[in-house]
Write a protein that holds these residues in place. Sequence first.
Motif, PDB file in Angstrom:
ATOM      1  N   LYS A 115       0.830  -1.219   0.000  1.00  0.00           N
ATOM      2  CA  LYS A 115       0.000   0.000   0.000  1.00  0.00           C
ATOM      3  C   LYS A 115       0.859   1.260   0.000  1.00  0.00           C
ATOM      4  O   LYS A 115       0.475   2.289   0.569  1.00  0.00           O
TER       5      LYS A 115
ATOM      6  N   SER B 288       2.862  -1.922  -4.221  1.00  0.00           N
ATOM      7  CA  SER B 288       1.456  -1.561  -4.236  1.00  0.00           C
ATOM      8  C   SER B 288       0.733  -2.524  -5.165  1.00  0.00           C
ATOM      9  O   SER B 288       1.049  -2.585  -6.359  1.00  0.00           O
TER      10      SER B 288
ATOM     11  N   ASN C 169      -2.290  -2.135  -5.823  1.00  0.00           N
ATOM     12  CA  ASN C 169      -3.212  -1.269  -6.562  1.00  0.00           C
ATOM     13  C   ASN C 169      -2.589  -0.721  -7.839  1.00  0.00           C
ATOM     14  O   ASN C 169      -3.225  -0.723  -8.888  1.00  0.00           O
TER      15      ASN C 169
ATOM     16  N   SER D  76      -4.583  -9.616  -2.591  1.00  0.00           N
ATOM     17  CA  SER D  76      -4.356  -8.747  -3.754  1.00  0.00           C
ATOM     18  C   SER D  76      -2.964  -8.970  -4.324  1.00  0.00           C
ATOM     19  O   SER D  76      -2.798  -9.024  -5.550  1.00  0.00           O
TER      20      SER D  76
END
Length: 376
Positions: free
Chosen positions: A109, A144, A146, A179
């Motif tokens: 993150k 990350s 994301n 993730s």
Amino acid sequence: MSILKKVKRCSHCGSILQAEDPTKSGYISPLILKKYPDGILLCDSCFNEVKQEKSEVILNKDFIKVLEAIKKTNSLIIYVLDIFSFEGGFSSEVTELLSDLDVIAVANKVDLMPLKSDERQLKEYVSHRLRVAKLNVKDVILTSSNTGYNIDKLRELIAETRNHRDVYFLGSQNSGKSSLISEIIKNFNNTTGRMIVTYTFPETSLRGFRIPTGTKNYIYEVPGFPINNSLINILDKPISTYIIPKKPVENRKVTISEKVSLAIGGICFVELTDGEKTVLNCYFSSKIDVKTKRGEALKFFNSILKNGDQKNTSFKFRDLSNFDVYDFFVEEKGERDLGILGLGWMQFKGNSQTFRVYVPRGTYVFTTRAKLNNVK
Ligand SMILES: Nc1nc2c(ncn2[C@@H]2O[C@H](COP(=O)(O)OP(=O)(O)O)[C@@H](O)[C@H]2O)c(=O)[nH]1
Ligand SMILES: [Mg+2]
């Protein structure tokens, strides 16, 4: 005319406060009573109990069983930490059980950190904290899932380090294990003839995932250990979605003093009860208001709780009596963080201040050396 005087109670256990007899319930030191005549007070026994409540995660038996079984296998551990909620990723019990194994620490993150963060320094901070936790860390990597940042590098690092061994993704709930794994195996061509399965760890009721990665080896996702003292788990739904940042947190600079107090939404309040005025660099989700006000602190906090909107106030915590109160005397010099688990942190220069911090009951509050030393 009769005079009505409100009886003071301990805000934790509710017993009637008295400053006469230390052996009886509700005893509070007369000095504290004098210093904070209008404050929210704890009896000495609750004060010590609250002070001693540790950040520790209590692991259940099944979880320990899984770790003990992993320990016997000489596998590679991918220890996933949420860099934004970093303190929630540690448990001395976990690190102790992992102490002999090879560990790659993944600080995930990183997309939530301020844009100007010095990556080298962040990595150094993570390494330092892991060294203190006595983990046998082979490497630290910032990722990350994301944005995909460093995912290829992590995949390569695992391939280089695993040496045909099994790989276990471990870490607290929501640190990003699932993730990361799904990013890592995105282009992976499964030729093993075996399926990715939800997997029940032997002799336990813990279910994770097992992904075949070679003729005899797997990647496992172990269910995350819970962080009961994070605001994410303490607050109710609407607000808990606002406190999780969706983009890099930006510094909001405020100055507090003995006359000016701070409110972070309606969920954390900070007074400076002793010391010189102090600049606080606040790193919280941009959805949460950061406000200061001159004047009586409790009046300010209560008015926020009374008038707070859905974005900033929790339904469950509308009254200061439901907040834990901590006094932090800062002995250390240099850049420090004062953090609230799940919410974020404030960076300041240590200068023998005392902060009084109000947080929803059960929330972990901490000070550490500053995570971001050079951010402007
Ligand atoms: N901002 C950000 N959020 C992430 C990242 N990785 C995971 N998340 C979010 O964190 C939450 C938990 O992720 P998950 O992979 O399920 O965590 P797990 O419990 O460790 O498996 C989800 O809402 C994800 O979208 C990341 O790199 N950046
Ligand atoms: Mg998961």
